[in-house]
Design an enzyme around this catalytic site. Structure first.
Site, PDB file in Angstrom:
ATOM      1  N   LYS A  11       0.827  -1.074  -0.023  1.00 31.25           N
ATOM      2  CA  LYS A  11      -0.087  -0.037  -0.107  1.00 31.25           C
ATOM      3  C   LYS A  11       1.031   1.099  -0.015  1.00 31.25           C
ATOM      4  O   LYS A  11       2.075   1.305  -0.724  1.00 31.25           O
ATOM      5  CB  LYS A  11      -0.955  -0.223   1.213  1.00 31.25           C
ATOM      6  N   HIS A  95      -8.681  -3.264  -6.049  1.00 31.05           N
ATOM      7  CA  HIS A  95      -8.556  -3.655  -4.725  1.00 31.05           C
ATOM      8  C   HIS A  95      -9.568  -2.609  -3.840  1.00 31.05           C
ATOM      9  O   HIS A  95     -10.108  -1.704  -4.303  1.00 31.05           O
ATOM     10  CB  HIS A  95      -7.328  -2.950  -3.999  1.00 31.05           C
ATOM     11  N   GLU A 165     -11.272 -11.027  -1.680  1.00 27.26           N
ATOM     12  CA  GLU A 165     -10.960 -10.164  -0.228  1.00 27.26           C
ATOM     13  C   GLU A 165     -12.188  -9.686   0.224  1.00 27.26           C
ATOM     14  O   GLU A 165     -12.637  -8.290  -0.152  1.00 27.26           O
ATOM     15  CB  GLU A 165      -9.916  -9.026  -0.671  1.00 27.26           C
ATOM     16  N   GLY A 234      -1.483  -7.647   3.252  1.00 25.29           N
ATOM     17  CA  GLY A 234      -1.091  -6.369   3.613  1.00 25.29           C
ATOM     18  C   GLY A 234      -0.175  -6.024   4.568  1.00 25.29           C
ATOM     19  O   GLY A 234       0.988  -6.288   4.593  1.00 25.29           O
TER      20      GLY A 234
HETATM   21  P1  PGA Z   1      -4.559  -6.848   5.512  1.00 27.93           P
HETATM   22  O1  PGA Z   1      -4.750  -6.075   3.926  1.00 27.93           O
HETATM   23  O2  PGA Z   1      -3.906  -8.046   5.198  1.00 27.93           O
HETATM   24  O3  PGA Z   1      -3.771  -5.856   6.155  1.00 27.93           O
HETATM   25  O4  PGA Z   1      -5.901  -7.016   5.999  1.00 27.93           O
HETATM   26  C1  PGA Z   1      -5.050  -6.880   2.895  1.00 27.93           C
HETATM   27  C2  PGA Z   1      -5.015  -6.040   1.640  1.00 27.93           C
HETATM   28  O5  PGA Z   1      -5.906  -4.896   1.777  1.00 27.93           O
HETATM   29  O6  PGA Z   1      -5.044  -6.438   0.503  1.00 27.93           O
END
Ligand code: PGA
Length: 251
Positions: A11, A95, A165, A234
């Site tokens: 990110k 996303h 997701e 993430g």
């Molecule tokens: P996270 O995020 O593993 O921090 O929950 C996953 C993502 O947004 O792809």
């Protein structure tokens, strides 16, 4: 058997290049482990040069976004040509954080088409924001998937990956990772939608990853008997130790 796929979605982190370099140093200590998987790192574009140099031999570069125009002048955008010049192989599309900012499934379908045209693998994310006992979320998921694939031919589908997701499982304020039974049911549902659209063989072959609060514990559980082929990670990808533990739980 094909290697499991692990995609690190950094990110907008780490906050500075020296921190990104530290993270890369930590990751490169476990090259042999990562070579047992198919590893992709999706850093902020500004760290591409450092990441692409550092992951040679154990990982591949991915982009967190894709600008679907090749020719012309586009202030502020990174064109496919630039992505390719850094050796990008995969692009994360749709996303939920980008969908929340207004990106539509039809735009995502167009990005996917253009990514394929440029020799890049689209990793198309889908996921419901909440679940309801009546199962309405499955209709929304089906429509989101269909619209996100709407520009793709059968031949294109052979070259994509999907990431399921659920939005309610993403991030530190979420409900946490999905339960394995719920994941296997949803993967079956996604394959059924794919099968109705493109036939059973393609539906079976399309790699489906899971993302949302993946850590070493959830990854170790969710990787077994759920039908998924890997993870989109993430938070746990921003720390060399926790990412190594996720990778270890898959071996
Ligand atoms: P996270 O995020 O593993 O921090 O929950 C996953 C993502 O947004 O792809």
């Amino acid at each position: 058997m094909a290697k499991l796929i692990l995609v690190a979605n950094w990110k907008n982190s780490p906050a500075s290049l020296p921190e990104a370099k530290d993270l890369l140093k930590g990751l490169s200590k476990n090259k042999l482990l990562y070579k047992k998987l198919r590893l992709f790192l999706a850093p902020p574009h500004t760290y591409f040069e450092s990441v692409s140099k550092s992951i040679v031999g154990y990982g591949e570069l991915a982009s967190q976004s894709f600008f679907p125009e090749e020719k012309g002048k586009y202030t502020g955008y990174i064109t496919p040509e630039i992505l390719k010049s850094f050796g990008v192989k995969l692009v994360i599309l749709g996303h939920s954080e980008r969908r929340a900012l207004g990106e539509t499934s039809y735009e995502i379908a167009h990005q996917a088409k253009m990514a394929l045209k440029n020799g890049l693998t689209p990793l198309i994310c889908i996921g419901e924001s909440k679940r309801d006992v009546e199962g309405e979320y499955l209709n929304l998921l089906r429509e989101e998937l269909k619209a996100s694939l709407s520009e793709l031919s059968k031949n294109d589908i052979k070259k994509i990956m999907l990431a399921y997701e659920p939005v309610w499982a993403i991030g530190s304020k979420s409900l946490g990772a999905i339960d394995p039974l719920e994941l296997s049911e949803t993967v079956l549902f996604i394959r059924k939608v794919l099968s109705d659209l493109y036939g059973r063989n393609l539906a079976e072959e399309t790699p489906i990853l899971y993302g949302g609060s993946v850590d070493s514990v959830s990854a170790g559980i969710l990787v077994r008997n759920t039908g998924i082929k890997g993870f989109l990670v993430g938070r746990a990808s921003l720390n060399a130790k926790s990412f190594k533990e996720v990778a270890e739980s898959l071996i």
